[in-house]
Design an enzyme around this catalytic site. Structure first.
Site: not given
Length: 321
Positions: A50, A82, A134
């Site tokens: 991340s 991520d 996403e």
């Protein structure tokens, strides 16, 4: 074995009806535990980093940790960014040699999300890297009640099947993270809540009907928050409260059979590490050697990962597919 690309891993996972664990890493002990567990279970793995982990550990340190894991292991390992926040951050990671990046424009309007994803895709595909997008908003901690009425209404927080197809067509992303009731953190749901598996079926069907085949979907916020780990943390001085709740492992099993090929797991790793460290320090209050308390945490993480890849994701034994 060199770093692996997720595109090939996903094609094999779709054919075999299993999912690949995408485990977040931020220090040496987590990298060791995850890779050793997958090595012993002969499972492919995605190590994801991340933006917070890059800031905490420094990109050079954490990339070198993964490089060491790749040198020492014999299983396919992919490295993934991520929740990349911008084109610039994704490009930075692509230039560092990441085999996969996620550009998260889910908080943006549909058109803006498409625009930023398409820009990342253009650069990534020129540099031998794949892209995850996403669409939709994760619920639970953020939206406890899910969607009003549970219908496939546009403008809701869950991923809309028809919009998912159009999003992939316009952006060119290689995989799509969907919102079907999943959520980040240790407090995912109120009461007995589950993933919206019927919506997941509808999304998969929409891709099939559009002639896009068995398109690879991703499940974020998929930690199960094992209650034995929560109890262990609280037993040794923690205070997690009584409302901790995760995604039932049965739901994850169903999701991977329906075509979720990448399952993100982070919170469960934190719980396991914290439980091991707390227990070691309480039982040995005079201990000051980090190896003596980080080691037990690492061991619990390893046990957790072995369970996930063997009993939940079904990818054990598939490293050489």
């Amino acid at each position: 074995m060199p770093l692996t690309h997720t595109k090939g891993l996903f094609a094999k996972a779709l054919a075999g009806k299993y999912a690949i664990g995408a485990f977040n890493v931020r220090n040496m002990e987590l990298v060791q535990a995850i890779v050793e567990a997958c090595e012993e279970e002969n499972a492919p793995v995605i190590l994801q980093i991340s933006q917070g982990a890059r800031h905490y550990a420094n990109p050079v340190y954490i990339n070198k940790l993964i490089e060491a894991a790749v040198i020492l292991s014999h299983i396919p390992i992919a490295i993934h960014l991520d929740h990349g926040e911008s084109y610039e951050r994704c490009r930075e990671c692509i230039d560092e040699g990441f085999t996969s990046v996620m550009i998260d424009g889910s908080h943006e309007p549909f058109e803006k999300n498409v625009e930023v994803c398409a820009k990342v895709v253009e650069y990534a595909h020129k540099h031998n890297c794949v892209v995850e997008g996403e669409l939709g908003m994760l619920v639970g901690a953020q939206h406890d009640e899910g969607e009003e009425g549970g219908a496939y209404s546009k403008g809701g927080v869950y991923t809309h099947p028809a919009e998912a197809v159009e999003f992939v067509r316009q952006s060119g992303v290689d995989s799509l993270a969907v919102a079907i009731g999943n959520s980040h953190g240790a407090y995912k749901f109120k009461g007995e809540q589950h993933l919206d598996l019927e919506r997941l079926k509808a999304i998969k069907k929409a891709f099939m009907d559009a002639g896009m085949g068995d398109y690879p979907l991703v499940l974020h916020g998929a930690s199960s928050v094992p209650q034995d780990l929560v109890a262990e943390i609280n037993k040794y001085g923690g205070n997690l409260g009584t409302e901790t709740a995760g995604v039932p492992e049965e739901d994850i099993e169903h999701a991977r059979r329906l075509g979720c090929v990448k399952v993100n797991i982070d919170t469960d790793l934190r719980l396991a590490m914290t439980a091991g460290v707390r227990k070691a320090l309480v039982e040995n209050p005079g201990e000051i050697d980090p190896r003596k308390y980080l080691g037990p945490g690492r061991a619990l993480v390893k046990d957790l990962v072995r369970h996930k890849v063997r009993d939940v994701l079904g990818c054990a034994g598939h490293a050489n597919d």
